[in-house]
Design an enzyme around this catalytic site. Structure first.
Site, PDB file in Angstrom:
ATOM      1  N   ASP A 169     -42.332   7.540   6.516  1.00 38.07           N
ATOM      2  CA  ASP A 169     -42.641   9.093   6.734  1.00 38.07           C
ATOM      3  C   ASP A 169     -42.569   9.455   8.019  1.00 38.07           C
ATOM      4  OD1 ASP A 169     -44.929   7.696   7.621  1.00 38.07           O
ATOM      5  OD2 ASP A 169     -46.106   8.362   5.946  1.00 38.07           O
TER       6      ASP A 169
ATOM      7  N   SER B 198     -53.833  -2.116  11.628  1.00 40.57           N
ATOM      8  CA  SER B 198     -54.260  -0.607  10.702  1.00 40.57           C
ATOM      9  C   SER B 198     -53.241  -0.282  10.331  1.00 40.57           C
ATOM     10  CB  SER B 198     -53.620   0.411  12.040  1.00 40.57           C
ATOM     11  OG  SER B 198     -53.198   0.371  13.148  1.00 40.57           O
TER      12      SER B 198
ATOM     13  N   HIS C 213     -44.746   4.663   8.707  1.00 41.42           N
ATOM     14  CA  HIS C 213     -44.933   3.833   7.850  1.00 41.42           C
ATOM     15  C   HIS C 213     -44.038   2.869   7.821  1.00 41.42           C
ATOM     16  CE1 HIS C 213     -48.836   6.102   8.041  1.00 41.42           C
ATOM     17  NE2 HIS C 213     -49.211   5.142   8.212  1.00 41.42           N
TER      18      HIS C 213
END
Length: 255
Positions: free
Chosen positions: A186, A14, A189
């Protein structure tokens, strides 16, 4: 297709995978470390869960391909672990279904070739406070917690141990560092410092694995590495210095 053909290392997962070439990412680190030794191939899909991955396995990794990857590094679970949205929409996958999806992914990849090796990555933790602060106003809140990440990580690790697959416990690798909250851009990530941990753990597995042939970068041949009169001239003015395996440019001298 360009030649000569090199071993392929595929990164499949992902957003942690799709963004692995951003912000001094772990994919970029591997591409540098394996320069002239193996090709790093990115198959990362932002926002995906394990169910979406299962649905396209045969398209991304066809069993009748002319050649198969030497190594596939797999990461799914962070999005799966998010709490179920009241609407029923969103990336949440119940834990038993997640485990079965990961089993399907592993079984398919194991069937590609006797020489295809696998490394799975467990879910890293998240910075819950920062994640809430950085959630876009365009999105409804999808709850992601460290406890859920831990549960899905442990499930992935248990499955890999059962199936004899190399697995990296990123949740523990991050949390044992005092500054682990700096490992994100963030809240979820990875920053450059977070990616360094991922790269370090991957290289450690590759060095310790007893695979034949070895896929550790120091054990792999360097392409077109023969000495040449066109190399840089040494201080004696009579010989040349072969720069094929120089690594002095790296801020970190990877093992």
């Amino acid at each position: 297709m360009v030649g000569p053909e090199r071993p392929q290392i595929v990164l499949f997962g992902s957003s942690i995978v799709q963004l692995s070439f951003s912000n001094h990412g772990w994919g970029a680190i591997l591409a540098d470390v394996y320069a002239r030794k193996a090709d790093i191939v990115l198959r990362g899909y932002n926002g995906w869960n394990s169910t979406r991955a299962v649905n396209v396995l045969h398209q991304i990794f066809p069993k009748d391909a002319a050649s198969q990857p030497s190594l596939i590094i797999v990461y799914f679970g962070g999005n799966d672990s998010m709490e179920l949205h009241p609407s029923g929409l969103g990336p949440h996958v119940p834990l038993p279904e997640y485990v079965e999806n990961m089993r399907k992914i592993a079984t398919h990849l194991q069937g590609l070739s006797d020489m295809t090796r696998l490394i799975f990555l467990g879910c890293p933790p998240v910075d819950e406070v920062r994640l809430r602060e950085n959630t876009s106003s365009l999105l409804r809140e999808h709850v992601r917690t460290n406890e859920l990440c831990r549960i899905y990580s442990e499930a992935c690790i248990e499955l890999c141990n059962e199936m004899g697959i190399k697995v990296i416990d990123l949740w523990t690798a991050f949390r044992k560092q005092d500054d682990w909250l700096t490992y994100f851009t963030d809240g979820v990530h990875l920053s450059g410092s977070g990616s360094k941990i991922v790269a370090e753990e991957i290289l450690k597995v590759l060095k310790e694995a007893d695979w034949k042939p070895s896929l550790h970068w120091k054990s792999m041949p360097t392409e077109f590495s023969e000495d040449s009169p066109y190399d840089l001239v040494s201080s004696d003015g009579k010989t040349t210095l072969n720069p094929s395996d120089w690594t002095f440019h790296r801020e970190i001298q990877w093992d």
